[in-house]
Design a protein around this motif. Structure first.
Motif, mmCIF file in Angstrom:
data_model
loop_
_atom_site.group_PDB
_atom_site.id
_atom_site.type_symbol
_atom_site.label_atom_id
_atom_site.label_comp_id
_atom_site.label_asym_id
_atom_site.label_seq_id
_atom_site.Cartn_x
_atom_site.Cartn_y
_atom_site.Cartn_z
ATOM 1 N N ARG A 23 0.813 -1.215 0.000
ATOM 2 C CA ARG A 23 0.000 0.000 0.000
ATOM 3 C C ARG A 23 0.850 1.271 0.000
ATOM 4 N N ASN A 24 2.176 1.123 0.122
ATOM 5 C CA ASN A 24 3.059 2.280 0.144
ATOM 6 C C ASN A 24 3.067 2.912 -1.252
ATOM 7 N N MET A 25 2.584 4.146 -1.356
ATOM 8 C CA MET A 25 2.449 4.795 -2.656
ATOM 9 C C MET A 25 3.796 5.028 -3.334
ATOM 10 N N ARG A 26 4.846 5.256 -2.579
ATOM 11 C CA ARG A 26 6.164 5.426 -3.200
ATOM 12 C C ARG A 26 6.588 4.141 -3.904
ATOM 13 N N ILE A 27 6.381 3.026 -3.261
ATOM 14 C CA ILE A 27 6.734 1.741 -3.860
ATOM 15 C C ILE A 27 5.849 1.461 -5.063
ATOM 16 N N LEU A 28 4.553 1.677 -4.922
ATOM 17 C CA LEU A 28 3.633 1.430 -6.033
ATOM 18 C C LEU A 28 3.947 2.332 -7.232
ATOM 19 N N ASN A 29 4.279 3.583 -6.980
ATOM 20 C CA ASN A 29 4.648 4.492 -8.069
ATOM 21 C C ASN A 29 5.941 4.044 -8.743
ATOM 22 N N TYR A 30 6.905 3.586 -7.950
ATOM 23 C CA TYR A 30 8.159 3.098 -8.513
ATOM 24 C C TYR A 30 7.911 1.873 -9.394
ATOM 25 N N LEU A 31 7.092 0.956 -8.920
ATOM 26 C CA LEU A 31 6.773 -0.230 -9.715
ATOM 27 C C LEU A 31 6.073 0.146 -11.009
ATOM 28 N N ASN A 32 5.163 1.119 -10.943
ATOM 29 C CA ASN A 32 4.465 1.574 -12.132
ATOM 30 C C ASN A 32 5.448 2.205 -13.117
ATOM 31 N N LEU A 36 6.332 0.894 -16.929
ATOM 32 C CA LEU A 36 6.225 1.753 -18.112
ATOM 33 C C LEU A 36 7.553 1.838 -18.856
ATOM 34 N N THR A 37 8.637 1.886 -18.119
ATOM 35 C CA THR A 37 9.968 1.975 -18.720
ATOM 36 C C THR A 37 10.332 0.687 -19.445
ATOM 37 N N ALA A 38 9.813 -0.446 -18.989
ATOM 38 C CA ALA A 38 10.147 -1.740 -19.561
ATOM 39 C C ALA A 38 9.390 -2.047 -20.846
#
Length: 46
Positions: A23-32, A36-38
């Motif tokens: 639920r950590n938004m920083r982690i979720l944003n990083y994963l997103n 996208l980069t991949a």
């Protein structure tokens, strides 16, 4: 130190792991961002 890959068909494999209930938004944003980069130029995941 940056380096170049000598082979045109060289690949880099990378994995990111997190908890399914994350639920950590920083982690979720990083994963997103990583997802996208991949994507290839057509927008399809590698």
């Amino acid at each position: 130190m940056p380096f170049s890959l000598a082979e045109d068909d060289a690949e880099l494999c990378m994995a990111l792991v997190t908890r399914s209930e994350e639920r950590n938004m920083r982690i979720l944003n990083y994963l997103n961002l990583a997802a996208l980069t991949a994507q290839d130029p057509k927008g399809e995941p590698d």
